[in-house]
Design a protein around this motif. Structure first.
Motif, PDB file in Angstrom:
ATOM      1  N   ASP A 113       0.829  -1.218   0.000  1.00  0.00           N
ATOM      2  CA  ASP A 113       0.000   0.000   0.000  1.00  0.00           C
ATOM      3  C   ASP A 113       0.857   1.261   0.000  1.00  0.00           C
ATOM      4  O   ASP A 113       0.556   2.231  -0.705  1.00  0.00           O
ATOM      5  N   ASP A 114       1.939   1.259   0.770  1.00  0.00           N
ATOM      6  CA  ASP A 114       2.816   2.433   0.822  1.00  0.00           C
ATOM      7  C   ASP A 114       3.463   2.690  -0.536  1.00  0.00           C
ATOM      8  O   ASP A 114       3.541   3.846  -0.996  1.00  0.00           O
ATOM      9  N   LEU A 115       3.936   1.637  -1.186  1.00  0.00           N
ATOM     10  CA  LEU A 115       4.560   1.798  -2.499  1.00  0.00           C
ATOM     11  C   LEU A 115       3.554   2.279  -3.536  1.00  0.00           C
ATOM     12  O   LEU A 115       3.873   3.136  -4.385  1.00  0.00           O
ATOM     13  N   LEU A 116       2.335   1.774  -3.478  1.00  0.00           N
ATOM     14  CA  LEU A 116       1.311   2.219  -4.424  1.00  0.00           C
ATOM     15  C   LEU A 116       0.904   3.665  -4.158  1.00  0.00           C
ATOM     16  O   LEU A 116       0.636   4.424  -5.102  1.00  0.00           O
ATOM     17  N   ASP A 117       0.865   4.054  -2.890  1.00  0.00           N
ATOM     18  CA  ASP A 117       0.568   5.456  -2.571  1.00  0.00           C
ATOM     19  C   ASP A 117       1.584   6.383  -3.236  1.00  0.00           C
ATOM     20  O   ASP A 117       1.227   7.410  -3.842  1.00  0.00           O
ATOM     21  N   LYS A 118       2.860   6.026  -3.124  1.00  0.00           N
ATOM     22  CA  LYS A 118       3.910   6.848  -3.726  1.00  0.00           C
ATOM     23  C   LYS A 118       3.812   6.840  -5.246  1.00  0.00           C
ATOM     24  O   LYS A 118       4.006   7.880  -5.895  1.00  0.00           O
ATOM     25  N   MET A 119       3.515   5.681  -5.814  1.00  0.00           N
ATOM     26  CA  MET A 119       3.411   5.594  -7.268  1.00  0.00           C
ATOM     27  C   MET A 119       2.235   6.411  -7.788  1.00  0.00           C
ATOM     28  O   MET A 119       2.352   7.154  -8.773  1.00  0.00           O
ATOM     29  N   LEU A 120       1.092   6.309  -7.114  1.00  0.00           N
ATOM     30  CA  LEU A 120      -0.111   6.998  -7.572  1.00  0.00           C
ATOM     31  C   LEU A 120      -0.030   8.504  -7.367  1.00  0.00           C
ATOM     32  O   LEU A 120      -0.805   9.253  -7.969  1.00  0.00           O
ATOM     33  N   ALA A 121       0.905   8.956  -6.542  1.00  0.00           N
ATOM     34  CA  ALA A 121       1.091  10.395  -6.355  1.00  0.00           C
ATOM     35  C   ALA A 121       1.816  11.025  -7.542  1.00  0.00           C
ATOM     36  O   ALA A 121       1.892  12.247  -7.646  1.00  0.00           O
ATOM     37  N   LYS A 122       2.352  10.163  -8.417  1.00  0.00           N
ATOM     38  CA  LYS A 122       3.057  10.648  -9.601  1.00  0.00           C
ATOM     39  C   LYS A 122       2.107  10.639 -10.806  1.00  0.00           C
ATOM     40  O   LYS A 122       1.055  10.021 -10.782  1.00  0.00           O
ATOM     41  N   GLU A 123       2.526  11.318 -11.848  1.00  0.00           N
ATOM     42  CA  GLU A 123       1.770  11.275 -13.094  1.00  0.00           C
ATOM     43  C   GLU A 123       2.335  10.159 -13.959  1.00  0.00           C
ATOM     44  O   GLU A 123       3.540  10.039 -14.125  1.00  0.00           O
ATOM     45  N   GLY A 124       1.432   9.344 -14.515  1.00  0.00           N
ATOM     46  CA  GLY A 124       1.882   8.280 -15.404  1.00  0.00           C
ATOM     47  C   GLY A 124       2.329   8.825 -16.744  1.00  0.00           C
ATOM     48  O   GLY A 124       2.028   9.979 -17.071  1.00  0.00           O
ATOM     49  N   PRO A 125       3.048   8.018 -17.505  1.00  0.00           N
ATOM     50  CA  PRO A 125       3.404   6.639 -17.164  1.00  0.00           C
ATOM     51  C   PRO A 125       4.598   6.562 -16.206  1.00  0.00           C
ATOM     52  O   PRO A 125       5.411   7.470 -16.136  1.00  0.00           O
ATOM     53  N   VAL A 126       4.640   5.449 -15.476  1.00  0.00           N
ATOM     54  CA  VAL A 126       5.758   5.158 -14.580  1.00  0.00           C
ATOM     55  C   VAL A 126       6.243   3.745 -14.866  1.00  0.00           C
ATOM     56  O   VAL A 126       5.567   2.957 -15.525  1.00  0.00           O
ATOM     57  N   ASP A 127       7.422   3.438 -14.364  1.00  0.00           N
ATOM     58  CA  ASP A 127       7.981   2.097 -14.495  1.00  0.00           C
ATOM     59  C   ASP A 127       7.555   1.285 -13.273  1.00  0.00           C
ATOM     60  O   ASP A 127       8.031   1.530 -12.163  1.00  0.00           O
ATOM     61  N   LEU A 128       6.679   0.327 -13.480  1.00  0.00           N
ATOM     62  CA  LEU A 128       6.162  -0.470 -12.368  1.00  0.00           C
ATOM     63  C   LEU A 128       7.261  -1.318 -11.728  1.00  0.00           C
ATOM     64  O   LEU A 128       7.177  -1.639 -10.536  1.00  0.00           O
ATOM     65  N   VAL A 129       8.279  -1.691 -12.484  1.00  0.00           N
ATOM     66  CA  VAL A 129       9.393  -2.447 -11.904  1.00  0.00           C
ATOM     67  C   VAL A 129      10.100  -1.595 -10.854  1.00  0.00           C
ATOM     68  O   VAL A 129      10.312  -2.017  -9.720  1.00  0.00           O
ATOM     69  N   GLU A 130      10.462  -0.380 -11.233  1.00  0.00           N
ATOM     70  CA  GLU A 130      11.193   0.502 -10.326  1.00  0.00           C
ATOM     71  C   GLU A 130      10.339   0.976  -9.165  1.00  0.00           C
ATOM     72  O   GLU A 130      10.814   1.071  -8.028  1.00  0.00           O
ATOM     73  N   GLU A 131       9.065   1.257  -9.425  1.00  0.00           N
ATOM     74  CA  GLU A 131       8.197   1.836  -8.391  1.00  0.00           C
ATOM     75  C   GLU A 131       7.606   0.807  -7.440  1.00  0.00           C
ATOM     76  O   GLU A 131       7.271   1.134  -6.303  1.00  0.00           O
ATOM     77  N   PHE A 132       7.476  -0.453  -7.897  1.00  0.00           N
ATOM     78  CA  PHE A 132       6.720  -1.408  -7.087  1.00  0.00           C
ATOM     79  C   PHE A 132       7.295  -2.827  -7.099  1.00  0.00           C
ATOM     80  O   PHE A 132       7.577  -3.387  -6.050  1.00  0.00           O
ATOM     81  N   ALA A 133       7.461  -3.408  -8.278  1.00  0.00           N
ATOM     82  CA  ALA A 133       7.802  -4.834  -8.361  1.00  0.00           C
ATOM     83  C   ALA A 133       9.148  -5.162  -7.736  1.00  0.00           C
ATOM     84  O   ALA A 133       9.303  -6.206  -7.095  1.00  0.00           O
ATOM     85  N   LEU A 134      10.140  -4.296  -7.907  1.00  0.00           N
ATOM     86  CA  LEU A 134      11.465  -4.554  -7.340  1.00  0.00           C
ATOM     87  C   LEU A 134      11.577  -4.152  -5.875  1.00  0.00           C
ATOM     88  O   LEU A 134      12.098  -4.929  -5.059  1.00  0.00           O
ATOM     89  N   PRO A 135      11.116  -2.970  -5.477  1.00  0.00           N
ATOM     90  CA  PRO A 135      11.285  -2.605  -4.055  1.00  0.00           C
ATOM     91  C   PRO A 135      10.497  -3.465  -3.082  1.00  0.00           C
ATOM     92  O   PRO A 135      10.952  -3.692  -1.960  1.00  0.00           O
ATOM     93  N   LEU A 136       9.314  -3.973  -3.480  1.00  0.00           N
ATOM     94  CA  LEU A 136       8.511  -4.736  -2.509  1.00  0.00           C
ATOM     95  C   LEU A 136       9.242  -5.989  -2.010  1.00  0.00           C
ATOM     96  O   LEU A 136       9.462  -6.135  -0.796  1.00  0.00           O
ATOM     97  N   PRO A 137       9.644  -6.918  -2.876  1.00  0.00           N
ATOM     98  CA  PRO A 137      10.335  -8.094  -2.340  1.00  0.00           C
ATOM     99  C   PRO A 137      11.706  -7.762  -1.755  1.00  0.00           C
ATOM    100  O   PRO A 137      12.190  -8.473  -0.865  1.00  0.00           O
TER     101      PRO A 137
END
Length: 423
Positions: free
Chosen positions: A146-170
């Protein structure tokens, strides 16, 4: 479709391995591999060094061989099918490091060992990944997502989901479990990429392993002086009590750190891409977000995608008779789990993504004594991630055509280098 259960024994023109995928079908195994599967359960392939190990294309024979104690996982044995020159050199460096007691060149240890030493070392880190412990971590993983998605959604798309979410979470999760400071994530992610990149030179891979070995050795020494409630502190205690040597503890730390974030990060990005390309399955998951369907969806995505697309590698220690051929002692074997997971004799309509299928018998985590140690962690993380992303970002869509996405054809773990999305 009924497959002919005979082995292809023509050794005059083996296919080169690894095999290229069809760029138009990025989620499917290589078409050459599928053709070999049609011909029979075993054939020969040719590696870059000119060796021709056996290539196991079907599910039944693959599972049988992965259970066979006459196949060794020891990469130092002659005949082992090394995926690259850099991998072979790393094994040689590990052997030298073991001889002189150094931790500087520590490699990814017990997964390349056989029982009983493999079992002894593996048992030391099994309990932290037990189902109950992983389920207890679910609220923490949910908060991280949820925290990572909050930060991602605060930006304007497009964004890199790998950098913003998929890599930092695990990465955050495995750092918590191991006791590795997340502030070092750039360092270990960069070196992990070099280790799993097919085109890394021997020097690059060796340098990456050396850097990780040095860092983990220093961290182990710190944990032995100032233990906390984490896996690496427990390994430090075992070193202090004489249960394990420093090189093996460092190797375990590298293995858990690299595998704990690299595989799940790729599975998150690739799984979301596959879901977005199958909108009817996305709707199904949104409409029925019950735990049973979510669990089934994770297993199906593991089967359908099989990110360990270079197969499970072994070498025979004795002659083995299977499917009408003899695997001789000293010959290499590659079990193509991506092809096994698309075997029509086991999975109906195997090339269709069906989230309700619940294929718990898939081999996406491997099979036998070397089955993925962290599978309970990966399952839990993915069960949190997929429904959370779909619920939090209902208008999520790719910001590029799937054919233009940078898939990791150049890595031993399949996934995406980048995933541009918008909403």
């Amino acid at each position: 479709m009924t497959q002919i259960a005979t082995a292809r024994t023509d050794e005059h023109s083996p296919q080169d391995f690894p095999m290229p995928r069809d760029g138009r079908c990025p989620f499917d195994p290589p078409p050459t591999g599928r053709a070999l599967q049609e011909e029979g359960p075993l054939t020969r392939v040719r590696l870059a060094d000119g060796s021709t190990p056996w290539f196991v294309t079907r599910y039944a024979e693959g599972r049988k061989l992965l259970l066979d104690p006459r196949l060794s996982s020891n990469a130092a044995r002659p005949g082992y099918p090394h995926p690259s020159a850099s991998a072979a050199r790393a094994v040689a460096a590990d052997a030298e490091a073991e001889e002189d007691g150094s931790t500087q060149n520590a490699g990814i240890g017990f997964i390349l060992m056989d029982d009983p030493e493999h079992a002894r070392l593996r048992r030391m880190v099994t309990a932290p990944f037990a189902v109950k412990r992983m389920q207890a971590m679910r609220p923490t993983v949910q908060q991280i997502a949820d925290d990572l998605l909050d930060k991602m959604l605060a930006k304007e798309g497009p964004v890199d989901l790998v950098e913003e979410f998929a890599l930092p979470l695990p990465s955050l999760v495995i750092c918590l479990l191991l006791g590795v400071p997340y502030t070092k994530h750039d360092f270990f992610q960069m070196n992990s990429k070099l280790i799993v990149h097919r085109d890394s030179t021997p020097e690059q891979r060796h340098a990456a392993m050396t850097a990780l070995g040095q860092y983990m050795g220093e961290l182990l020494a710190e944990k032995m002086q100032h233990p906390e409630e984490d896996i690496f502190s427990d390994l430090g205690r075992r070193v202090h009590e004489g249960e394990i040597g420093i090189p093996d503890a460092v190797q375990m730390g590298i293995l858990l750190l690299v595998a704990g974030h690299e595989t799940t990060a790729n599975m998150i990005a690739l799984g979301i891409t596959a879901l977005l390309e199958n909108p009817e399955e996305v709707d199904r998951l949104r409409e029925e977000p019950d735990p049973a369907l979510v669990a089934s969806a994770v297993e199906e995505l593991m089967r359908y995608l099989t990110i360990t697309h270079d197969g499970r590698k072994r070498v025979a220690t004795e002659d083995i008779e299977i499917a009408g051929v003899t695997i001789r002692a000293g010959e290499g074997v590659i079990v193509a789990t991506d092809l096994g997971n698309r075997d029509a004799e086991v999975f109906e309509d195997p090339d269709t993504l069906d989230l309700g299928r619940n294929p718990r018998n898939h081999v996406g985590f491997g099979f036998g004594i070397h089955q993925c140690l962290g599978q309970n962690l990966a399952r839990m993380e993915l069960q949190v991630v997929y429904p959370t992303v779909l619920a939090r970002v209902p208008t999520l869509r790719l910001a590029a055509d799937v054919a233009d996405l940078p898939f990791k054809h150049d890595a031993t773990i399949y996934g995406l280098h980048r995933l541009p999305v918008t909403w």
